[in-house]
Design a protein around this motif. Structure first.
Motif, PDB file in Angstrom:
ATOM      1  N   PHE A 323       0.824  -1.202   0.000  1.00 63.86           N
ATOM      2  CA  PHE A 323       0.000   0.000   0.000  1.00 63.86           C
ATOM      3  C   PHE A 323       0.864   1.260   0.000  1.00 63.86           C
ATOM      4  N   THR A 327       0.727   3.933  -3.062  1.00 63.95           N
ATOM      5  CA  THR A 327       0.336   5.315  -2.758  1.00 63.95           C
ATOM      6  C   THR A 327       1.471   6.289  -3.070  1.00 63.95           C
ATOM      7  N   ASP A 387      -4.502   4.190   7.999  1.00 67.70           N
ATOM      8  CA  ASP A 387      -5.179   3.005   7.472  1.00 67.70           C
ATOM      9  C   ASP A 387      -4.490   1.720   7.911  1.00 67.70           C
ATOM     10  N   GLN A 491      -6.396   0.137  -0.815  1.00 68.12           N
ATOM     11  CA  GLN A 491      -6.828   0.678   0.475  1.00 68.12           C
ATOM     12  C   GLN A 491      -8.105  -0.022   0.960  1.00 68.12           C
TER      13      GLN A 491
END
Length: 516
Positions: A323, A327, A387, A491
């Motif tokens: 992730f 990102t 997250d 996500q």
């Protein structure tokens, strides 16, 4: 049982380090010492010096400066790594001696087979990194022939020399010198980095063996000599800790320098790529260099991560890295997009926004650009870690359920004396109540965050997919939107995956309760 040779896997690594003068077999000063001094000072030191001197002659030319710096910084780093590698030679010898200790030996063929996958992974990484780095250096060394610049007397690397190197035979001799020096630096870099990765692998392998020894301690064969075997395991644990600390002392400064300079060089290289034609030889050369640097950093992260993590947390670690990469890649594309489509010439910012001043005038444009970049990177880092923290809480709840299930399974076995049944059951009931409280607190902490995340992500996905229908499928805008869609999908997937893992483990726990 025959002695298992831990160094057999890294034999090629040791041979290559010996060839470049970094693996002395004797403590005395001999011809090998002279060879090491010659290669490090004349070959490597001279090459770095002449490249560094060139900076003083091209600092007014931004393109020429970046072309010189992004190679010079890497070469200087290699010199620093070699310095620490040579300075810690006694510590390195101690580590090799420790691997031959009886404490570090596998006890049976099962343990040997157990550590083989990690050793094979290191071999694959060694070959992959060697190929990528060698391919990059080959392109560099033959580049003047690829673009015919050798006809104008261009060398593979920009450097200053105290003579007219464009004249023959100085040009040919200097060309050969640069090629030899760069290959020496490459072989040195590859094998120092992979040696550090090998030490991480060996540390992790010792942890696996120790865990296996502790697991077999419950077998009937080992219970007869429980105290003796436990003492061996404790001593093994102490030796593993000492080995890990020695490894850290050996390569801590090397890894620090590697990460610092690699990030700087990556930035320079990416900037260099914006100055050349995307389908030119220069672009492919820079791209191969970026790939090699990425593989180099990945190797440190992967094997260091293998030592650190526990099996129950591997999935979360993998998701965190995935992730973060997705990102970060999306944000990077956003921040350099005005350079990708040349809209920076029209004073275009990465993100459309209103400001109470004319943002197209200098220096407001530059300051606003930096402000936007810092702002979006701050938001990206904050989002990633919020997250993944929520995902980590879910993982920890599942881990507690696993521990409680294991405790309930063993309570009926002969590992627990019958007289302690009630006492153990009270502990497990208390543990169960604590897990419920922890889960409820987690739910209070993250329920509104998750609600907002799912609502906004679905809306943003819809807008982004619509935006993709308005642009050319092979345009930079299309790839930017696609990377954003991938990051958003990862996500949402992270929330669903780890939330589902908690639900499954709760059901398994309920099943264990019924069975017991």
């Amino acid at each position: 049982m025959t002695i298992f040779d831990w160094t057999s896997t890294i034999k090629i690594n040791i041979v290559m380090l010996y060839l470049v003068g970094l693996w002395p077999k004797s403590d005395k000063y001999d011809l090998y010492t002279v060879y090491t001094i010659f290669t490090t000072i004349i070959v490597m030191g001279g090459h770095n010096f002449f490249q560094a001197m060139n900076i003083f002659f091209v600092y007014n030319n931004l393109e020429a400066l970046t072309e010189t710096v992004f190679i010079t910084v890497t070469d200087v780093l290699a010199s620093m790594k070699m310095y620490f590698f040579i300075r810690n030679v006694e510590l390195r010898k101690k580590l090799m001696r420790n691997l031959r200790n009886d404490t570090f030996q596998p006890r049976n063929s099962k343990q040997i087979n157990m550590v083989q996958p990690a050793l094979k992974t290191w071999k694959v990484m060694y070959i992959t990194f060697s190929i990528m780095a060698s391919y990059t250096v080959v392109i560099w060394t033959v580049f003047p022939f690829l673009n015919n610049s050798f006809k104008t007397g261009r060398l593979p690397f920009a450097a200053w020399y105290p003579y007219d190197w464009r004249k023959s035979p100085f040009y040919e001799l200097t060309y050969v010198y640069q090629v030899l020096a760069m290959w020496y630096l490459t072989v040195t870099n590859i094998n120092m980095d992979t040696m550090i990765a090998a030490l991480m692998v060996l540390t992790g392998a010792q942890c696996d063996i120790l865990c296996n020894n502790l697991q077999t301690g419950s077998n009937l064969h080992y219970r007869k000599n429980f105290n003796e075997n436990m003492i061996k395991c404790i001593r093994h644990h102490q030796e593993v800790i000492r080995f890990a600390l020695d490894c850290n002392n050996f390569f801590s400064m090397i890894v620090l320098g590697q990460f610092f300079t690699s990030t700087v060089v990556l930035a320079f290289t990416m900037f260099q790529m914006t100055l050349v034609d995307p389908v030119s030889p220069e672009s492919f050369t820079n791209l191969s260099y970026v790939n090699a640097l990425t593989a180099q950093l990945f190797m440190y992260c992967w094997f260091g991560n293998e030592v650190e993590i526990k099996p129950a947390l591997k999935s979360w670690k993998l998701m965190y890295i995935t992730f973060s990469v997705m990102t970060s890649y999306t944000v990077l594309i956003w921040t350099i997009f005005p350079f990708l489509n040349s809209s920076f010439k029209e004073r275009s910012l990465p993100f459309a926004a209103w400001y109470p001043y004319d943002s197209k005038k200098s220096p407001f444009y530059e300051l606003t650009y930096v402000y936007q970049v810092l702002g979006v990177w701050y938001l990206a880092v904050a989002t990633i870690n919020m997250d993944t923290l929520i995902a980590a809480l879910m993982v920890l709840i599942g881990a507690q359920c696993d521990i409680l299930c294991n405790n309930l399974q063993t309570i009926r076995s002969d590992l627990h004396p019958r007289g302690n049944f009630n006492e153990n059951m009270i502990k497990y009931i208390t543990h169960h109540q604590e897990i419920i409280r922890f889960a409820l607190d987690c739910n209070k902490f993250l329920n509104m965050i998750v609600l907002g995340q799912f609502f906004t992500s679905t809306v943003v996905l819809a807008f982004t997919m619509f935006q993709m229908t308005l642009v050319d499928p092979v345009s930079p805008e299309s790839f930017t939107n696609l990377s954003y869609v991938n990051a958003l999908t990862a996500q949402l997937f992270m929330y669903c995956w780890f939330g589902n893992e908690v639900e499954i483990k709760v059901r398994l726990f309920q099943e264990k309760i019924r069975q017991n």
